[in-house]
Structures are given as structure tokens and as C-alpha cells.
Design a protein around this motif. Structure first.
Motif, PDB file in Angstrom:
ATOM      1  N   GLY A 107      12.759  38.250 -27.894  1.00 13.42           N
ATOM      2  CA  GLY A 107      12.449  39.057 -26.713  1.00 13.42           C
ATOM      3  C   GLY A 107      11.411  38.381 -25.834  1.00 13.42           C
ATOM      4  O   GLY A 107      11.554  38.329 -24.605  1.00 13.42           O
ATOM      5  N   LEU A 108      10.358  37.840 -26.470  1.00  2.24           N
ATOM      6  CA  LEU A 108       9.294  37.200 -25.696  1.00  2.24           C
ATOM      7  C   LEU A 108       9.800  35.912 -25.046  1.00  2.24           C
ATOM      8  O   LEU A 108       9.438  35.590 -23.915  1.00  2.24           O
ATOM      9  N   THR A 109      10.651  35.175 -25.780  1.00  2.00           N
ATOM     10  CA  THR A 109      11.226  33.948 -25.219  1.00  2.00           C
ATOM     11  C   THR A 109      12.067  34.269 -23.992  1.00  2.00           C
ATOM     12  O   THR A 109      11.950  33.637 -22.943  1.00  2.00           O
ATOM     13  N   ARG A 110      12.916  35.287 -24.135  1.00  2.00           N
ATOM     14  CA  ARG A 110      13.766  35.649 -22.997  1.00  2.00           C
ATOM     15  C   ARG A 110      12.922  36.185 -21.845  1.00  2.00           C
ATOM     16  O   ARG A 110      13.247  35.977 -20.681  1.00  2.00           O
ATOM     17  N   LEU A 111      11.831  36.856 -22.190  1.00  2.00           N
ATOM     18  CA  LEU A 111      10.954  37.397 -21.153  1.00  2.00           C
ATOM     19  C   LEU A 111      10.362  36.279 -20.292  1.00  2.00           C
ATOM     20  O   LEU A 111      10.231  36.435 -19.067  1.00  2.00           O
ATOM     21  N   ILE A 112      10.039  35.151 -20.917  1.00  2.00           N
ATOM     22  CA  ILE A 112       9.511  34.009 -20.155  1.00  2.00           C
ATOM     23  C   ILE A 112      10.583  33.541 -19.159  1.00  2.00           C
ATOM     24  O   ILE A 112      10.315  33.335 -17.972  1.00  2.00           O
ATOM     25  N   GLY A 113      11.820  33.387 -19.669  1.00  2.00           N
ATOM     26  CA  GLY A 113      12.931  33.005 -18.796  1.00  2.00           C
ATOM     27  C   GLY A 113      13.136  34.033 -17.697  1.00  2.00           C
ATOM     28  O   GLY A 113      13.452  33.699 -16.554  1.00  2.00           O
ATOM     29  N   TRP A 114      12.940  35.280 -18.055  1.00  2.00           N
ATOM     30  CA  TRP A 114      13.113  36.393 -17.122  1.00  2.00           C
ATOM     31  C   TRP A 114      12.109  36.300 -15.967  1.00  2.00           C
ATOM     32  O   TRP A 114      12.467  36.393 -14.790  1.00  2.00           O
ATOM     33  N   ILE A 115      10.848  36.107 -16.338  1.00  2.00           N
ATOM     34  CA  ILE A 115       9.782  36.031 -15.323  1.00  2.00           C
ATOM     35  C   ILE A 115      10.020  34.816 -14.410  1.00  2.00           C
ATOM     36  O   ILE A 115       9.838  34.896 -13.193  1.00  2.00           O
ATOM     37  N   LEU A 116      10.464  33.714 -15.002  1.00  2.00           N
ATOM     38  CA  LEU A 116      10.774  32.521 -14.200  1.00  2.00           C
ATOM     39  C   LEU A 116      11.901  32.819 -13.206  1.00  2.00           C
ATOM     40  O   LEU A 116      11.850  32.408 -12.047  1.00  2.00           O
ATOM     41  N   THR A 117      12.924  33.549 -13.678  1.00  2.00           N
ATOM     42  CA  THR A 117      14.055  33.899 -12.805  1.00  2.00           C
ATOM     43  C   THR A 117      13.581  34.758 -11.636  1.00  2.00           C
ATOM     44  O   THR A 117      13.954  34.527 -10.478  1.00  2.00           O
ATOM     45  N   VAL A 118      12.745  35.767 -11.955  1.00  3.53           N
ATOM     46  CA  VAL A 118      12.215  36.636 -10.895  1.00  3.53           C
ATOM     47  C   VAL A 118      11.389  35.802  -9.912  1.00  3.53           C
ATOM     48  O   VAL A 118      11.472  35.984  -8.690  1.00  3.53           O
ATOM     49  N   ALA A 119      10.606  34.841 -10.456  1.00  5.63           N
ATOM     50  CA  ALA A 119       9.771  33.985  -9.602  1.00  5.63           C
ATOM     51  C   ALA A 119      10.655  33.123  -8.692  1.00  5.63           C
ATOM     52  O   ALA A 119      10.355  32.949  -7.502  1.00  5.63           O
ATOM     53  N   ILE A 120      11.755  32.599  -9.250  1.00 10.27           N
ATOM     54  CA  ILE A 120      12.645  31.733  -8.454  1.00 10.27           C
ATOM     55  C   ILE A 120      13.311  32.535  -7.320  1.00 10.27           C
ATOM     56  O   ILE A 120      13.294  32.119  -6.159  1.00 10.27           O
ATOM     57  N   THR A 121      13.862  33.704  -7.651  1.00 12.51           N
ATOM     58  CA  THR A 121      14.537  34.487  -6.597  1.00 12.51           C
ATOM     59  C   THR A 121      13.504  35.039  -5.606  1.00 12.51           C
ATOM     60  O   THR A 121      13.791  35.160  -4.411  1.00 12.51           O
ATOM     61  N   GLY A 122      12.301  35.332  -6.102  1.00 11.89           N
ATOM     62  CA  GLY A 122      11.220  35.761  -5.198  1.00 11.89           C
ATOM     63  C   GLY A 122      10.846  34.638  -4.243  1.00 11.89           C
ATOM     64  O   GLY A 122      10.582  34.867  -3.057  1.00 11.89           O
ATOM     65  N   THR A 123      10.857  33.405  -4.748  1.00  6.38           N
ATOM     66  CA  THR A 123      10.560  32.242  -3.900  1.00  6.38           C
ATOM     67  C   THR A 123      11.630  32.067  -2.825  1.00  6.38           C
ATOM     68  O   THR A 123      11.334  31.700  -1.691  1.00  6.38           O
ATOM     69  N   LEU A 124      12.885  32.362  -3.213  1.00  5.81           N
ATOM     70  CA  LEU A 124      13.975  32.292  -2.222  1.00  5.81           C
ATOM     71  C   LEU A 124      13.700  33.245  -1.063  1.00  5.81           C
ATOM     72  O   LEU A 124      13.919  32.903   0.109  1.00  5.81           O
ATOM     73  N   VAL A 125      13.209  34.439  -1.399  1.00  9.21           N
ATOM     74  CA  VAL A 125      12.876  35.418  -0.352  1.00  9.21           C
ATOM     75  C   VAL A 125      11.770  34.846   0.542  1.00  9.21           C
ATOM     76  O   VAL A 125      11.856  34.893   1.772  1.00  9.21           O
ATOM     77  N   TRP A 126      10.766  34.266  -0.080  1.00 10.37           N
ATOM     78  CA  TRP A 126       9.619  33.700   0.657  1.00 10.37           C
ATOM     79  C   TRP A 126      10.080  32.573   1.594  1.00 10.37           C
ATOM     80  O   TRP A 126       9.672  32.511   2.755  1.00 10.37           O
ATOM     81  N   MET A 127      10.977  31.712   1.054  1.00 15.10           N
ATOM     82  CA  MET A 127      11.451  30.575   1.849  1.00 15.10           C
ATOM     83  C   MET A 127      12.336  31.007   3.022  1.00 15.10           C
ATOM     84  O   MET A 127      12.454  30.280   4.011  1.00 15.10           O
ATOM     85  N   SER A 128      12.951  32.189   2.849  1.00 18.47           N
ATOM     86  CA  SER A 128      13.898  32.598   3.889  1.00 18.47           C
ATOM     87  C   SER A 128      13.269  33.534   4.930  1.00 18.47           C
ATOM     88  O   SER A 128      13.968  34.000   5.833  1.00 18.47           O
ATOM     89  N   MET A 129      11.991  33.805   4.789  1.00 19.07           N
ATOM     90  CA  MET A 129      11.305  34.683   5.747  1.00 19.07           C
ATOM     91  C   MET A 129      11.503  34.173   7.175  1.00 19.07           C
ATOM     92  O   MET A 129      11.307  32.981   7.445  1.00 19.07           O
TER      93      MET A 129
END
Lengths: 320, 108
Positions: free
Chosen positions: A32-54
Motif C-alpha cells: 500500500g505504501l509503495t503504491r501510495l508513492i507511485g500515486w502521489i507521483l502520478t498526482v504530481a505529474i498530472t498536476g504539473t500538466l495543469v500548471w504547464m497548460s495555464m
């Protein structure tokens, strides 16, 4: 009357031994904790996409993609409500509540509602999460729009804030937990209000672009996925028939915390997400599987709506 | 008419070798459904049904100390029977137990 859990039924089925099931039920914090790290990274990546597309035309698609990831916090919350995401019990409560805050789904209320969904899966009048097979393609599209879902959820939260429960809720929420359900709704609403005031007072718009709008854009995808779990399957208690497992691509399997193995999950809800692929191997010839994945499930549902296939909720022919 | 109360005695329930190691074993004793726990602190016995939703606790997850109800995930301490997490509020009915010559016995 003796209470039978789905696990009791599964064991009586004889497809899996008690020893096998108990082995698969073993919990661990690490996956669960391992997947959570991947999860947070995924949220960070898609969040960055939002930031880049502002400030560009790409903002809406970026928020949609980010929203698809955000609404999948439901999958982690769902795993936490079964206490199977992590071995350490409080980690499940902690992350379940965080996820609930992100997607506007009060955790304790969901836990009890979901328990009854497992006890009475697909039984009309008893399963509190039952999604009826729509009567038309328009009703199907209306459900996927997520408008009926949000109306129901916000009404539910408002009801709890003022200290009231519906008759259905009184059936699945233990009396001892009424106060908890009311207070979690109040705390959530207070949090959202405080955030709103902060945003208005300071002109801070980040929660709007990185959270609220993406969640509302992404929720129709979650509604479409939730439809594939039971809709179009018969309204009977037989777990081999009333639930659909969807074979999906690995990114979708990652996002849904393996919950595409839904029939296996209903067979034994105490089996953690990381053991579901193994349970699938044991049960794959025994449960209903849609090999074409989510798309195939929707083809099945629409075929029933437009009359190409018989409706799963059609009354059976009387015996002659 | 006066009813005569039967004296409690130690009675055999199951061989230790037949228990599910490190887990909760369901046993029917007369008309009673029992849960026999192989806890970190030794063998303990309770009535098997959850005090909240009446599910058989032996189907739930057991970590060597706590038994979790398979229906609503209420939690009990399998050593003392104490209710530890909602919706469980009422403790389990524990039955005094011991191991004699490789057999789990209960005082009943």
C-alpha cells in the motif's frame, strides 16, 4: 436467522479452501505504501500538466486528465474502508479520510453504506449502492454526467450536517455511529467553507484549478467505471453472477487499485488489493469476466438498453 | 420445582494440532458456535458471533491479537474479548480455556 457473510458463502462454494483464502487475506503495509508513492507521483505529474497548460487551450484537457486521477482517490478510500490497503489499521482510517475529503465522500458514512452493499449486493431495496439498469440510453447518459450523483451526495452531506438520516441510512448505520457520521459531515463542510473564505480573501485560485474543477470534470469517468461493476448483471445474490470483473490495461488497474477484479473482491472483500490478481487466477473460471474491459461492459449495458440483448432486470419467464 | 444448576467442568473441544495456526478456528460445541483463537499470548475461546452484526468472527481477519468482524470490520481483542473499534461496542463472551495433553478444553 444465522447471518451469512459473503466469505461464508464463498467457502461453502468450495472453489477456494479456507486455508487458501486465509493466506490471501494476509495484510501488509508495504504494498500500500509503495503504491501510495507511485500515486502521489502520478498526482504530481498530472498536476504539473495543469500548471504547464495555464493560459492555454490545453488547460481544460489537462484538468480533465488530472481529474481522472483525482476521482480515483475513491479506489484508495474504498480499499481503506475495508481496512485492506494497509495492515496498520489507523493508516486506513487516516488515508480513507484524506481521500474522502478530496472527493467529497465522508469516510465513515461510506464505510457503513459499503458494508451493506457487500452484504446485499445487487438486491433491490437492500443494496444501498445499487445502480439500477437505466430505463433508456438518455438515463444512462444522465447517470454518467454525474449530475444525479452530485445532487444525491450533496443532499446527503447537508442532511448529516443538520443531524438527520434517511430511513435507508438508519438501516445500515449503527446507532452508536450516528454522531460520528454527523460530525464528519460538519467538519468536512467547515473545512471547505474555510478554504473558500481563504480563497476569496486572498485571491488564491489554486484549489479551483488543481482540485475542484478537475474533480467535477473527472467524476463522469468514475461514474462510467462504477457502472461496469454491477449494472447489467442480474439482481440476485449469487456472487458468481451479480458482479462483473473487467480485464483492463495496467494504467487503469493502477488507478483503480486492482478493483477491476471486482467479482473476486465481492467473493472475499477481506482480500487486500495486492492479492486480488492471485485470487483472480483461482476464480477466473468461476466468476463473470468481461475480457473487453470497461468498454466491453458498456457495450453489454447499451446492448441491453437498446434491446439487442435481454435486460438483466427483466422478470424471468414463468415455468410452464 | 427447583432447578438444579449443573456444576461447570472442563470439557474437551478440539486438538491443538487441528487448530488453524495463528488464526481463529470455528468449532461447534453442542449448540454453541465457538471461536478458538491462537493468539500471541496463547489459546483463548469466545462465542463465535459478533456482538454487533452476528457474523461468524472466524471468517474475519486475525492478526494474533485482534479479530476483525468480516461484515462491518468491528474489532475485538481476542485475548480479553474487549470491543476495540466501531461498530463493536459490546465485548465478546469469553469462555475460560486451557490446553491439557494437546487438547483445548473449556470450563463450561
Amino acid at each position: 436467522m444465522t447471518v451469512q457473510t459473503p466469505i461464508t458463502q464463498a467457502l461453502q462454494d468450495g472453489t477456494i479452501t479456507r486455508r487458501e483464502l486465509k493466506t490471501l487475506m494476509q495484510r501488509s503495509d508495504r504494498p500500500g505504501l509503495t503504491r501510495l508513492i507511485g500515486w502521489i507521483l502520478t498526482v504530481a505529474i498530472t498536476g504539473t500538466l495543469v500548471w504547464m497548460s495555464m493560459g492555454t487551450w490545453w488547460l481544460l484537457p489537462a484538468m480533465f486528465v488530472h481529474g481522472i486521477v483525482l476521482v480515483h482517490h475513491f479506489s484508495l478510500q474504498h480499499e481503506c474502508c475495508h481496512y485492506t490497503a494497509f495492515k496498520t489499521r489507523w493508516l486506513n482510517d487516516f488515508f480513507g479520510n484524506i481521500c474522502g475529503l478530496i472527493i467529497f465522500l465522508p469516510n465513515r458514512h461510506f464505510r457503513y453504506e459499503h458494508c451493506d452493499h457487500h452484504t446485499y449486493t445487487q438486491l433491490k431495496g437492500k443494496d444501498p449502492e445499487l445502480i439500477e439498469l437505466p430505463i433508456s440510453v438518455w438515463k444512462y447518459l444522465a447517470y454518467i454526467s454525474a449530475f444525479p450523483f452530485w445532487r444525491m451526495k450533496f443532499t446527503e452531506i447537508a442532511r448529516h450536517v443538520v443531524g438527520r438520516l434517511s430511513d435507508d441510512e438508519k438501516r445500515f448505520i449503527p446507532k452508536e455511529e450516528y454522531a460520528t457520521v454527523f460530525w464528519e459531515a460538519r467538519i468536512m463542510v467547515l473545512f471547505y467553507l474555510a478554504l473558500l473564505i481563504l480563497c476569496i480573501a486572498t485571491g488564491w485560485t489554486a484549489p479551483l484549478y488543481y482540485w475542484f474543477i478537475p474533480v467535477f470534470l473527472g467524476e463522469p469517468v468514475m461514474r462510467a467505471i462504477r457502472l461496469t461493476e454491477h449494472v447489467g448483471r442480474p439482481n440476485i445474490s449469487d456472487m458468481k453472477e451479480n458482479t462483473r470483473t473487467n480485464l483492463v490495461t495496467w494504467p487503469m488497474q493502477f488507478l483503480c487499485w486492482n478493483m477491476n477484479y471486482h467479482a473476486e473482491h465481492h467473493y472475499a472483500a477481506s482480500v487486500p488489493f495486492f492479492a486480488l490478481p492471485e485470487l483472480h487466477e483461482k476464480l477466473k473460471d468461476h466468476v463473470y469476466i468481461e475480457k473487453r474491459g470497461y468498454l466491453g461492459a458498456h457495450i453489454d449495458i447499451i446492448s441491453q438498453l437498446i434491446g439487442i440483448k435481454p435486460r438483466s432486470d427483466a422478470p424471468s419467464e414463468p415455468a410452464r | 420445582m427447583t432447578s438444579v444448576k449443573r456444576e461447570k467442568v472442563w470439557q474437551d473441544v478440539i486438538a491443538v494440532a487441528d487448530l488453524e495456526r495463528g488464526d481463529a478456528t470455528p468449532v461447534t460445541f453442542g449448540r454453541r458456535e465457538l471461536a478458538i483463537y491462537d493468539t500471541q499470548d496463547g489459546i483463548t475461546v469466545s462465542l463465535a458471533r459478533c456482538t454487533h452484526g452476528a457474523a461468524n468472527l472466524c471468517d474475519g481477519y486475525f492478526d494474533g491479537i485482534h479479530i476483525e468482524c468480516p461484515l462491518h470490520q468491528g474489532l475485538f481483542d481476542a485475548r480479553t474479548g474487549a470491543a476495540k473499534a466501531a461498530p463493536a461496542r459490546i465485548g465478546l463472551k469469553m469462555i475460560e480455556a486451557r490446553v491439557e495433553n494437546g487438547i483445548v478444553q473449556i470450563f463450561i
